[in-house]
Design a protein around this motif. Sequence first.
Motif, PDB file in Angstrom:
ATOM      1  N   ILE A 246      -1.989  45.410  17.547  1.00 17.42           N
ATOM      2  CA  ILE A 246      -2.812  45.323  16.084  1.00 17.42           C
ATOM      3  C   ILE A 246      -1.807  44.407  15.174  1.00 17.42           C
ATOM      4  O   ILE A 246      -0.543  44.489  15.351  1.00 17.42           O
ATOM      5  CB  ILE A 246      -2.549  46.637  15.402  1.00 17.42           C
ATOM      6  CG1 ILE A 246      -3.507  47.808  16.167  1.00 17.42           C
ATOM      7  CG2 ILE A 246      -3.020  46.655  13.848  1.00 17.42           C
ATOM      8  CD1 ILE A 246      -3.380  49.157  15.462  1.00 17.42           C
ATOM      9  N   ILE A 247      -2.490  43.453  14.721  1.00 18.80           N
ATOM     10  CA  ILE A 247      -1.803  42.488  13.697  1.00 18.80           C
ATOM     11  C   ILE A 247      -1.901  42.816  12.226  1.00 18.80           C
ATOM     12  O   ILE A 247      -3.307  42.659  11.876  1.00 18.80           O
ATOM     13  CB  ILE A 247      -1.982  41.203  14.311  1.00 18.80           C
ATOM     14  CG1 ILE A 247      -1.656  40.759  15.642  1.00 18.80           C
ATOM     15  CG2 ILE A 247      -1.326  39.895  13.404  1.00 18.80           C
ATOM     16  CD1 ILE A 247      -0.322  41.121  16.102  1.00 18.80           C
ATOM     17  N   LEU A 248      -1.264  42.904  11.590  1.00 12.61           N
ATOM     18  CA  LEU A 248      -1.330  42.572   9.869  1.00 12.61           C
ATOM     19  C   LEU A 248      -0.408  41.413   9.407  1.00 12.61           C
ATOM     20  O   LEU A 248       0.624  41.148   9.881  1.00 12.61           O
ATOM     21  CB  LEU A 248      -0.738  43.968   9.163  1.00 12.61           C
ATOM     22  CG  LEU A 248      -1.198  45.427   9.942  1.00 12.61           C
ATOM     23  CD1 LEU A 248      -0.442  46.519   8.987  1.00 12.61           C
ATOM     24  CD2 LEU A 248      -2.647  45.572   9.835  1.00 12.61           C
ATOM     25  N   PHE A 249      -1.334  40.781   8.478  1.00 11.09           N
ATOM     26  CA  PHE A 249      -0.708  39.567   7.964  1.00 11.09           C
ATOM     27  C   PHE A 249      -0.921  39.531   6.343  1.00 11.09           C
ATOM     28  O   PHE A 249      -1.902  40.248   5.537  1.00 11.09           O
ATOM     29  CB  PHE A 249      -1.270  38.462   8.667  1.00 11.09           C
ATOM     30  CG  PHE A 249      -2.932  38.446   8.554  1.00 11.09           C
ATOM     31  CD1 PHE A 249      -3.301  37.378   7.300  1.00 11.09           C
ATOM     32  CD2 PHE A 249      -3.437  38.660   9.487  1.00 11.09           C
ATOM     33  CE1 PHE A 249      -4.533  37.134   7.259  1.00 11.09           C
ATOM     34  CE2 PHE A 249      -4.917  38.232   9.251  1.00 11.09           C
ATOM     35  CZ  PHE A 249      -5.458  37.805   8.194  1.00 11.09           C
ATOM     36  N   GLY A 260      -4.784  40.495   5.768  1.00  6.05           N
ATOM     37  CA  GLY A 260      -5.916  40.941   6.518  1.00  6.05           C
ATOM     38  C   GLY A 260      -5.346  41.519   7.915  1.00  6.05           C
ATOM     39  O   GLY A 260      -4.056  42.117   7.991  1.00  6.05           O
ATOM     40  N   TYR A 261      -6.147  41.653   8.877  1.00  6.46           N
ATOM     41  CA  TYR A 261      -5.892  42.446  10.157  1.00  6.46           C
ATOM     42  C   TYR A 261      -6.386  42.015  11.427  1.00  6.46           C
ATOM     43  O   TYR A 261      -7.589  41.180  11.293  1.00  6.46           O
ATOM     44  CB  TYR A 261      -6.054  44.001  10.084  1.00  6.46           C
ATOM     45  CG  TYR A 261      -7.497  44.026   9.929  1.00  6.46           C
ATOM     46  CD1 TYR A 261      -8.292  44.432  10.820  1.00  6.46           C
ATOM     47  CD2 TYR A 261      -8.078  44.146   8.429  1.00  6.46           C
ATOM     48  CE1 TYR A 261      -9.706  44.488  10.664  1.00  6.46           C
ATOM     49  CE2 TYR A 261      -9.453  44.428   8.302  1.00  6.46           C
ATOM     50  CZ  TYR A 261     -10.284  44.416   9.391  1.00  6.46           C
ATOM     51  OH  TYR A 261     -11.726  44.756   9.101  1.00  6.46           O
ATOM     52  N   PHE A 262      -5.805  42.094  12.482  1.00  9.12           N
ATOM     53  CA  PHE A 262      -6.643  41.769  13.969  1.00  9.12           C
ATOM     54  C   PHE A 262      -6.152  42.985  14.834  1.00  9.12           C
ATOM     55  O   PHE A 262      -4.980  43.788  14.457  1.00  9.12           O
ATOM     56  CB  PHE A 262      -6.096  40.642  14.443  1.00  9.12           C
ATOM     57  CG  PHE A 262      -7.081  39.602  14.115  1.00  9.12           C
ATOM     58  CD1 PHE A 262      -8.020  39.126  14.679  1.00  9.12           C
ATOM     59  CD2 PHE A 262      -6.429  38.800  13.145  1.00  9.12           C
ATOM     60  CE1 PHE A 262      -8.647  37.904  14.414  1.00  9.12           C
ATOM     61  CE2 PHE A 262      -6.916  37.592  12.570  1.00  9.12           C
ATOM     62  CZ  PHE A 262      -8.377  37.239  13.354  1.00  9.12           C
ATOM     63  N   PHE A 263      -7.335  43.542  15.445  1.00  5.28           N
ATOM     64  CA  PHE A 263      -6.482  44.495  16.345  1.00  5.28           C
ATOM     65  C   PHE A 263      -7.550  44.306  17.750  1.00  5.28           C
ATOM     66  O   PHE A 263      -8.666  43.639  17.695  1.00  5.28           O
ATOM     67  CB  PHE A 263      -6.931  46.127  16.025  1.00  5.28           C
ATOM     68  CG  PHE A 263      -8.350  46.170  15.399  1.00  5.28           C
ATOM     69  CD1 PHE A 263      -9.492  46.598  16.364  1.00  5.28           C
ATOM     70  CD2 PHE A 263      -8.794  46.199  14.239  1.00  5.28           C
ATOM     71  CE1 PHE A 263     -10.709  46.854  16.060  1.00  5.28           C
ATOM     72  CE2 PHE A 263     -10.052  46.524  13.899  1.00  5.28           C
ATOM     73  CZ  PHE A 263     -10.993  46.902  14.655  1.00  5.28           C
ATOM     74  N   ILE A 277     -10.357  39.995   6.774  1.00  2.00           N
ATOM     75  CA  ILE A 277      -9.436  39.209   5.767  1.00  2.00           C
ATOM     76  C   ILE A 277      -9.905  39.546   4.160  1.00  2.00           C
ATOM     77  O   ILE A 277     -11.084  39.583   3.977  1.00  2.00           O
ATOM     78  CB  ILE A 277      -9.240  37.812   5.838  1.00  2.00           C
ATOM     79  CG1 ILE A 277      -8.212  36.941   4.976  1.00  2.00           C
ATOM     80  CG2 ILE A 277     -10.666  36.769   5.799  1.00  2.00           C
ATOM     81  CD1 ILE A 277      -7.956  35.519   5.133  1.00  2.00           C
ATOM     82  N   VAL A 278      -8.844  39.561   3.296  1.00  2.00           N
ATOM     83  CA  VAL A 278      -9.280  39.821   1.754  1.00  2.00           C
ATOM     84  C   VAL A 278      -8.467  39.119   0.954  1.00  2.00           C
ATOM     85  O   VAL A 278      -7.199  38.731   1.164  1.00  2.00           O
ATOM     86  CB  VAL A 278      -9.477  41.151   1.479  1.00  2.00           C
ATOM     87  CG1 VAL A 278      -9.384  41.585   0.197  1.00  2.00           C
ATOM     88  CG2 VAL A 278      -9.942  42.406   2.405  1.00  2.00           C
ATOM     89  N   SER A 279      -8.816  38.495  -0.072  1.00  2.00           N
ATOM     90  CA  SER A 279      -7.892  37.487  -1.299  1.00  2.00           C
ATOM     91  C   SER A 279      -7.472  38.876  -2.049  1.00  2.00           C
ATOM     92  O   SER A 279      -8.127  39.683  -2.267  1.00  2.00           O
ATOM     93  CB  SER A 279      -8.699  36.497  -1.519  1.00  2.00           C
ATOM     94  OG  SER A 279      -9.952  37.033  -2.496  1.00  2.00           O
TER      95      SER A 279
END
Length: 455
Positions: A246-249, A260-263, A277-279
């Motif tokens: 899981i990646i949070l950035f 945002g995130y990736f998993f 992704i959210v602004s």
Amino acid sequence: MPQETDRLKLPLPLGNENVTRESINGIFEKIDAGVATQEDLDTLREAVSKMDIPDASLTQKGKVQLSSKTDGTSEALVATEKALGLVMTEAAAAKQLGVETKNDVVATLNSIGVSASTSESWDSLILKMSGVIRATGNATVAQVLAGVTFSNATGNGRTGTMVNRGAVSQNITTQNGSYAIPAGYHNGSGVVRAILANLIASNIRNGVNIGGVVGSLIEGLPNARGTSSTNNYRLTVTGLSFTPQIILFYNTTFNPRRYGYFFNMEIFGLSGSYGGIVSADNNVPSWTDRRATFNANGFDISLNFSDVNVATQWIAIGGGNMNLGCKIYYDKSTGNVIVNTGERSGYVVETTWEQDFASYLVLSDRVQETVGMIQLEYGECAADYAEGGVITQINLDNKKPMFTYPDPVDPEAPQEPRPALSKQVDQLAAESNANQLALMELHMMLLGVVAPDEG
């Protein structure tokens, strides 16, 4: 010229001479004058008897007495033929004894490595015997290998009784376990190993050293955080000690700020990855490229903001429900096991060769080129472990694990490594099935050849 007799010098006429009466008379007169009469002999005998002849000695001539003794000390007697015969017989026997004794001495010297010959003088042999070291020492029969002969200060030709144990090996698999070393000779190749199946890096807290195993366990899921710059709409991070899932950035320099995130979809049993992704103004920007790559030590994710170097904060979380088989590190020259990492399951991370050499002290001390490694499937040896089997060696020909199993009668008795019993059972089962099939085929053939009697 007429010839004469040797003693009385009487003339001997030649064959061509005339013999006269005068010449014959002359011969008889010479005979009469030269021959002794009985009276002359008696007179001579009487004169001789009156002579005083001294006894012979070492300093003067004289008369002697004969003797047949061979052990006397007299210097005034003369030995008889009989005495000389006895002496010669004893001398011959003594000479033979001397020859035999010399042969024995030469044979003995040669047997202990001292070169000798019967042609040598006794003086030479005696000198060589004086150089032989006499047995010394205080070794006892119990201190010398059984069947081996030796000598000490108290005697020669002794035979040892010490038991030859050869290479005795044993595994200790319990805390505070012990092994009683049997008395006897050991050749130095035996090994007593402490093998605790659960004493592995993944079961020990990270950085803690227990028995030479440095722990790698991080309680909870492994994670890392940092700040990296984007490049060509991508954020790439390497150098992690785990595989991220899981990646949070979060970006604060881009306007508006975005997070945002990736998993990894594999944590749900699916393939691929997913991200969002959210602004900062709560809008969801258009984002069609949501690709991510997860690897053993980092990640690479796509972003939809500027390809200029944009500082982005990230948090990587690792872990995953995995089953990892054990890795067996062994000595390439002997096949002896150095480290068994053990099986692991759950949220675990596969380690690399380099990580293992850094984590296990027994590996870090070795030259890597002398070490080999095989990895087994998870649960591959479960049946053998259930029987108390321990992998102690790797077969260098086929790279298969070799087990030692406890003797049910004498659990402490050392055992020789052998192939996995489970594999032997499977092989026997396969052979049994093949034999049964062959018997069935043979039975069918017989039925086809020997038809029932229709009469």
